[in-house]
Design a protein around this motif. Structure first.
Motif, PDB file in Angstrom:
ATOM      1  N   THR A 198       0.825  -1.199   0.000  1.00  0.00           N
ATOM      2  CA  THR A 198       0.000   0.000   0.000  1.00  0.00           C
ATOM      3  C   THR A 198       0.866   1.259   0.000  1.00  0.00           C
ATOM      4  OG1 THR A 198      -1.695  -1.161   1.284  1.00  0.00           O
ATOM      5  CG2 THR A 198      -1.837   1.247   1.198  1.00  0.00           C
ATOM      6  N   PRO A 199       0.686   2.164  -0.978  1.00  0.00           N
ATOM      7  CA  PRO A 199       1.411   3.436  -0.943  1.00  0.00           C
ATOM      8  C   PRO A 199       0.823   4.354   0.119  1.00  0.00           C
ATOM      9  CG  PRO A 199      -0.046   3.366  -2.844  1.00  0.00           C
ATOM     10  CD  PRO A 199      -0.126   2.028  -2.205  1.00  0.00           C
ATOM     11  N   VAL A 200       1.690   4.954   0.925  1.00  0.00           N
ATOM     12  CA  VAL A 200       1.285   5.862   1.994  1.00  0.00           C
ATOM     13  C   VAL A 200       1.974   7.199   1.779  1.00  0.00           C
ATOM     14  CG1 VAL A 200       1.288   6.283   4.478  1.00  0.00           C
ATOM     15  CG2 VAL A 200       0.934   3.960   3.610  1.00  0.00           C
ATOM     16  N   VAL A 208      -2.638  11.776   6.721  1.00  0.00           N
ATOM     17  CA  VAL A 208      -1.942  10.653   6.097  1.00  0.00           C
ATOM     18  C   VAL A 208      -2.880  10.048   5.065  1.00  0.00           C
ATOM     19  CG1 VAL A 208      -0.898   8.388   6.455  1.00  0.00           C
ATOM     20  CG2 VAL A 208      -0.571  10.184   8.161  1.00  0.00           C
ATOM     21  N   VAL A 209      -2.393   9.918   3.825  1.00  0.00           N
ATOM     22  CA  VAL A 209      -3.204   9.356   2.751  1.00  0.00           C
ATOM     23  C   VAL A 209      -2.768   7.907   2.539  1.00  0.00           C
ATOM     24  CG1 VAL A 209      -3.931   9.576   0.350  1.00  0.00           C
ATOM     25  CG2 VAL A 209      -3.395  11.634   1.687  1.00  0.00           C
ATOM     26  N   ILE A 210      -3.682   6.966   2.790  1.00  0.00           N
ATOM     27  CA  ILE A 210      -3.413   5.535   2.682  1.00  0.00           C
ATOM     28  C   ILE A 210      -4.230   5.003   1.515  1.00  0.00           C
ATOM     29  CG2 ILE A 210      -3.490   3.319   3.859  1.00  0.00           C
ATOM     30  CD1 ILE A 210      -3.474   4.880   6.506  1.00  0.00           C
ATOM     31  N   VAL A 214      -8.046   9.243   3.478  1.00  0.00           N
ATOM     32  CA  VAL A 214      -7.365  10.269   4.262  1.00  0.00           C
ATOM     33  C   VAL A 214      -7.629  10.024   5.744  1.00  0.00           C
ATOM     34  CG1 VAL A 214      -7.151  12.731   4.721  1.00  0.00           C
ATOM     35  CG2 VAL A 214      -7.564  11.933   2.390  1.00  0.00           C
ATOM     36  N   VAL A 215      -6.538   9.963   6.533  1.00  0.00           N
ATOM     37  CA  VAL A 215      -6.643   9.748   7.970  1.00  0.00           C
ATOM     38  C   VAL A 215      -6.009  10.938   8.686  1.00  0.00           C
ATOM     39  CG1 VAL A 215      -6.036   8.244   9.912  1.00  0.00           C
ATOM     40  CG2 VAL A 215      -6.532   7.245   7.663  1.00  0.00           C
ATOM     41  N   VAL A 247      -2.623   0.652   8.495  1.00  0.00           N
ATOM     42  CA  VAL A 247      -3.002   0.905   7.100  1.00  0.00           C
ATOM     43  C   VAL A 247      -4.157   0.025   6.647  1.00  0.00           C
ATOM     44  CG1 VAL A 247      -0.656   1.642   6.537  1.00  0.00           C
ATOM     45  CG2 VAL A 247      -1.324  -0.725   6.145  1.00  0.00           C
ATOM     46  N   VAL A 248      -4.505  -1.002   7.436  1.00  0.00           N
ATOM     47  CA  VAL A 248      -5.614  -1.889   7.057  1.00  0.00           C
ATOM     48  C   VAL A 248      -6.948  -1.329   7.539  1.00  0.00           C
ATOM     49  CG1 VAL A 248      -6.570  -4.199   7.259  1.00  0.00           C
ATOM     50  CG2 VAL A 248      -4.090  -3.893   7.047  1.00  0.00           C
TER      51      VAL A 248
END
Length: 424
Positions: A198-200, A208-210, A214-215, A247-248
């Motif tokens: 997964t690109p972060v 943070v874009v996972i 967006v988180v 990230v999950v």
């Protein structure tokens, strides 16, 4: 117009109306995160109000509406001088480095030097002179050329995230030739990484874009990040908090806090952090299992290969090896100028440091020298390349854009210029 600037991190632009003794405030430019140390107005006929530099090494280009147009963070110390010449912006600072970049997007031009080296599995990525060059074990030629200053490889070495410091776009590039530009972000990029597949992307506005989600992790700017191997990315912020993001399921957990801005994070067998006031901490669950303070700002941090050790590099040119269980430490002055990179050889129990004093040095954990290589220019980036089929290399880049590959630098066996070994 007149520009004034101060340690309050703001540049004020004043207009002096004809016939009036009192200037009028035109713009209040507050994008920097450290004290302003340089301002230079643009010339006639170009879309540039001014360029500004700050004590943390950041350079920002402003347009005539007072909006930030582009930026970079390639200086490692305060920016002291700036100039605009034709289609280029030149800046210099306390790191003894002259940066020449493109006027429009502020990417490095020829002479800009190597900004990053990284490796994973059998792939190597090098950022030099505004390009990212990627070599793969299956393809010994350059497989990617793009305008970027930073790169992150996936754990299998088959994908690379490319981005430019201060930009709002990044590219997910596959070594098979597939390229996907990620959607534009709403804030400048702090860093990128792959967590699993997964690109972060971490932004300086606290998000943070996972993948495409967006988180929110911090109330202010994110100032440091590190990717874990267990589907977690960890961020540190202006608010002094250290946050772990899954990230999950996108859950957020506060690991701990410092009394000041987080500047460096390191992850290997555990998690370590450094704050702006020199405080170093190692975190287990909670609370911290180790907390010490440096007298000088910490620039680099890594877990050592010797059990229970942490290695820190300070702006006073020193290296410190801590035992974070017993509290014992060993400190030595490693170089005559700023240390720009630190890597740990977990197979040989050696530390490597690169510096602006034009040397790369190998050390054991007691601070005893194990080898030194002299260069023609200040060294700016370094990576340890551990490939199963190769004996081990240290790849070092300098401020002139040259690459050196050191075979067993601890013994000083061989030095090659260029990247010929990557095709062997």
């Amino acid at each position: 117009q007149v520009a004034t600037y101060a340690p309050d991190r703001r540049v004020l632009i004043w207009r002096i109306p004809s016939g009036k003794p009192v200037p009028e405030l035109a713009f209040d430019l507050g994008q920097h995160k450290a004290a302003i140390t340089m301002v230079q107005f643009g010339g006639e006929g170009i879309d540039l109000l001014l360029i500004s530099g700050s004590a943390d090494g950041e350079v920002i280009r402003w347009d005539h509406d007072g909006d930030p147009m582009a930026s970079h963070h390639r200086h490692t110390a305060a920016v002291r001088a700036g100039a605009v010449h034709k289609a280029a912006i030149l800046t210099g600072g306390d790191d003894a480095r002259l940066d020449r970049c493109d006027f429009f997007d502020m990417t490095v031009e020829i002479g800009g030097g190597v900004s990053e080296c990284t490796s994973a599995h059998d792939a190597v990525a090098v950022c030099t002179e505004g390009r990212v060059q990627v070599w793969s074990g299956e393809n010994p030629v350059i497989v990617a050329k793009t305008t970027a200053t930073s790169a992150a490889l996936s754990s299998d070495g088959r994908r690379v995230l490319l981005w430019r410091e201060g930009a709002r776009v990044a590219t997910d590039w596959d070594l098979r030739g597939l390229e996907q530009q990620l959607p534009p972000f709403d804030a400048p990029i702090v860093g990128c990484a792959y967590v699993g597949e997964t690109p972060v992307v971490v932004l300086d506005n606290g998000n943070v874009v996972i993948g495409g989600d967006v988180v929110r992790t911090h109330d202010g700017a994110i100032t440091a990040m590190v990717a874990s191997t267990v589907e977690v990315v960890v961020t540190g912020g202006q608010d002094g908090r250290i946050v772990a993001v899954d990230v999950v399921d996108k859950s957020v957990r506060v690991v701990g806090t410092h009394t000041g801005r987080i500047t460096v994070l390191a992850e290997h067998i555990g998690l370590a952090s450094v704050s702006i006031n020199g405080e170093v901490a190692v975190w287990d669950s909670a609370p911290t299992i180790f907390r010490k303070r440096h007298d000088a700002p910490v620039a680099h941090l890594a877990f050592g290969s010797v059990v229970d050790t942490l290695v820190s590099v300070c702006d006073d040119h020193s290296v410190t090896v801590w035992n974070y269980r017993s509290g014992a430490l060993t400190t030595w002055i490693a170089h005559r100028d700023r240390i720009t990179a630190l890597v740990v050889d977990y197979r040989a129990d050696l530390l490597y440091t690169a510096s602006l004093d034009r040397t790369v040095r190998a050390w054991n954990y007691k601070g005893h020298p194990r080898g030194v290589v002299y260069g023609d220019h200040p060294f700016s980036a370094m990576a340890l390349i551990l490939i199963d089929t190769l004996p081990g290399f240290v790849l070092v880049g300098d401020d002139a854009g040259a690459l050196l590959t050191l075979t067993d630098p601890g013994a000083g066996v061989e030095v090659q210029r260029g990247t010929e070994f990557l095709g062997q």
